[in-house]
Design an enzyme around this catalytic site. Sequence first.
Site, PDB file in Angstrom:
ATOM      1  N   GLY A 164       0.835  -1.206   0.000  1.00  0.00           N
ATOM      2  CA  GLY A 164       0.000   0.000   0.000  1.00  0.00           C
ATOM      3  C   GLY A 164       0.859   1.241   0.000  1.00  0.00           C
ATOM      4  O   GLY A 164       2.047   1.192  -0.329  1.00  0.00           O
ATOM      5  N   ASN A 165       0.258   2.369   0.311  1.00  0.00           N
ATOM      6  CA  ASN A 165       1.025   3.613   0.426  1.00  0.00           C
ATOM      7  C   ASN A 165       0.382   4.501   1.474  1.00  0.00           C
ATOM      8  O   ASN A 165      -0.666   4.164   2.033  1.00  0.00           O
ATOM      9  CB  ASN A 165       1.154   4.294  -0.937  1.00  0.00           C
ATOM     10  CG  ASN A 165      -0.186   4.721  -1.496  1.00  0.00           C
ATOM     11  OD1 ASN A 165      -0.837   5.615  -0.971  1.00  0.00           O
ATOM     12  ND2 ASN A 165      -0.625   4.044  -2.569  1.00  0.00           N
ATOM     13  N   ARG A 166       0.996   5.649   1.741  1.00  0.00           N
ATOM     14  CA  ARG A 166       0.610   6.464   2.883  1.00  0.00           C
ATOM     15  C   ARG A 166      -0.520   7.447   2.619  1.00  0.00           C
ATOM     16  O   ARG A 166      -0.804   8.288   3.465  1.00  0.00           O
ATOM     17  CB  ARG A 166       1.829   7.238   3.390  1.00  0.00           C
ATOM     18  CG  ARG A 166       2.887   6.341   3.959  1.00  0.00           C
ATOM     19  CD  ARG A 166       3.998   7.173   4.529  1.00  0.00           C
ATOM     20  NE  ARG A 166       4.918   6.345   5.303  1.00  0.00           N
ATOM     21  CZ  ARG A 166       5.795   6.832   6.168  1.00  0.00           C
ATOM     22  NH1 ARG A 166       5.870   8.126   6.359  1.00  0.00           N
ATOM     23  NH2 ARG A 166       6.585   6.018   6.826  1.00  0.00           N
ATOM     24  N   SER A 167      -1.151   7.397   1.455  1.00  0.00           N
ATOM     25  CA  SER A 167      -2.253   8.323   1.194  1.00  0.00           C
ATOM     26  C   SER A 167      -3.386   8.092   2.196  1.00  0.00           C
ATOM     27  O   SER A 167      -3.815   6.962   2.397  1.00  0.00           O
ATOM     28  CB  SER A 167      -2.774   8.103  -0.226  1.00  0.00           C
ATOM     29  OG  SER A 167      -3.995   8.801  -0.407  1.00  0.00           O
TER      30      SER A 167
ATOM     31  N   ALA B 212      -3.737   7.918  -4.877  1.00  0.00           N
ATOM     32  CA  ALA B 212      -2.343   7.474  -4.997  1.00  0.00           C
ATOM     33  C   ALA B 212      -2.394   6.025  -5.479  1.00  0.00           C
ATOM     34  O   ALA B 212      -2.445   5.076  -4.694  1.00  0.00           O
ATOM     35  CB  ALA B 212      -1.638   7.573  -3.651  1.00  0.00           C
TER      36      ALA B 212
END
Length: 226
Positions: free
Chosen positions: A33-36, A101
């Site tokens: 995943g990512n930090r959005s 994102a």
Amino acid sequence: IVASFADQLLGGKRVVVSAGPTYEDIDPVRFIGNRSSGRMGFAVAGAAARAGAEVTLVAGPVSLATPFGVAKRIDVRSAAQMHAAVTEAAQGADIYIGSAAVGDYRPNSVAEHKLKKHDGVDLTLQLAENPDILASLSARQPHPFLVGFAAETQNVEKYARDKLHRKGLDMIAANQVGQGLGFETEDNAITLYWTDGSLELPRADKAALARQLIECIASRYQVMRG
Ligand code: CTP
Ligand code: CA
């Protein structure tokens, strides 16, 4: 309640907003995943609704309430699911704002069972490239007025303008991440770029920035499509 002029900037327009991260599953319990946080995109969806638009919000995995006035929310998990949902929602839409994102890569295959650890041995994940949602929209004719986001850690204007042209966008909203701004924060500061202009929106909370972004999109839309 009397509607002000600003309330109708996008009156009668169909606007699709994507928001949040995507999760690319590795196995039944793990993902990339990512930090959005999705907060900027949700604020943009709310601001578009307040400007009179009929808003469809395509949301990655976030824990956020649907903003007041948003007509439809579609929850997705992976980039492939977001691509399919946005492609369908964008049919006949006037404006697409891609604030999600989107994961650039996904595991080549999703393991059916939880991967087991093998002591002392490195694990290599093979990743496949995901489709670019914005680029695939701009390749179709006709297509909505396209707005992208670019979160960069360096060379913000150069990378943002490069994405504006490479993806065939009408506008890009760029911000420098880090230094207490951007992902996982309340405040943000963005600069909007289009082919022959730019507008700096100084540090503010995401709701205020979203309002200004919508005002600028409405005026550029008017120039280009109105
Ligand atoms: N985007 C998209 N589909 C993807 C990847 C990105 O639609 N598969 C959109 C994002 O929603 C954003 C814009 O493209 O509006 C820019 O995303 P970004 O990750 O900054 O661009 P990339 O082209 O993926 O470049 P890089 O990650 O290498 O900086
Ligand atoms: Ca990317």
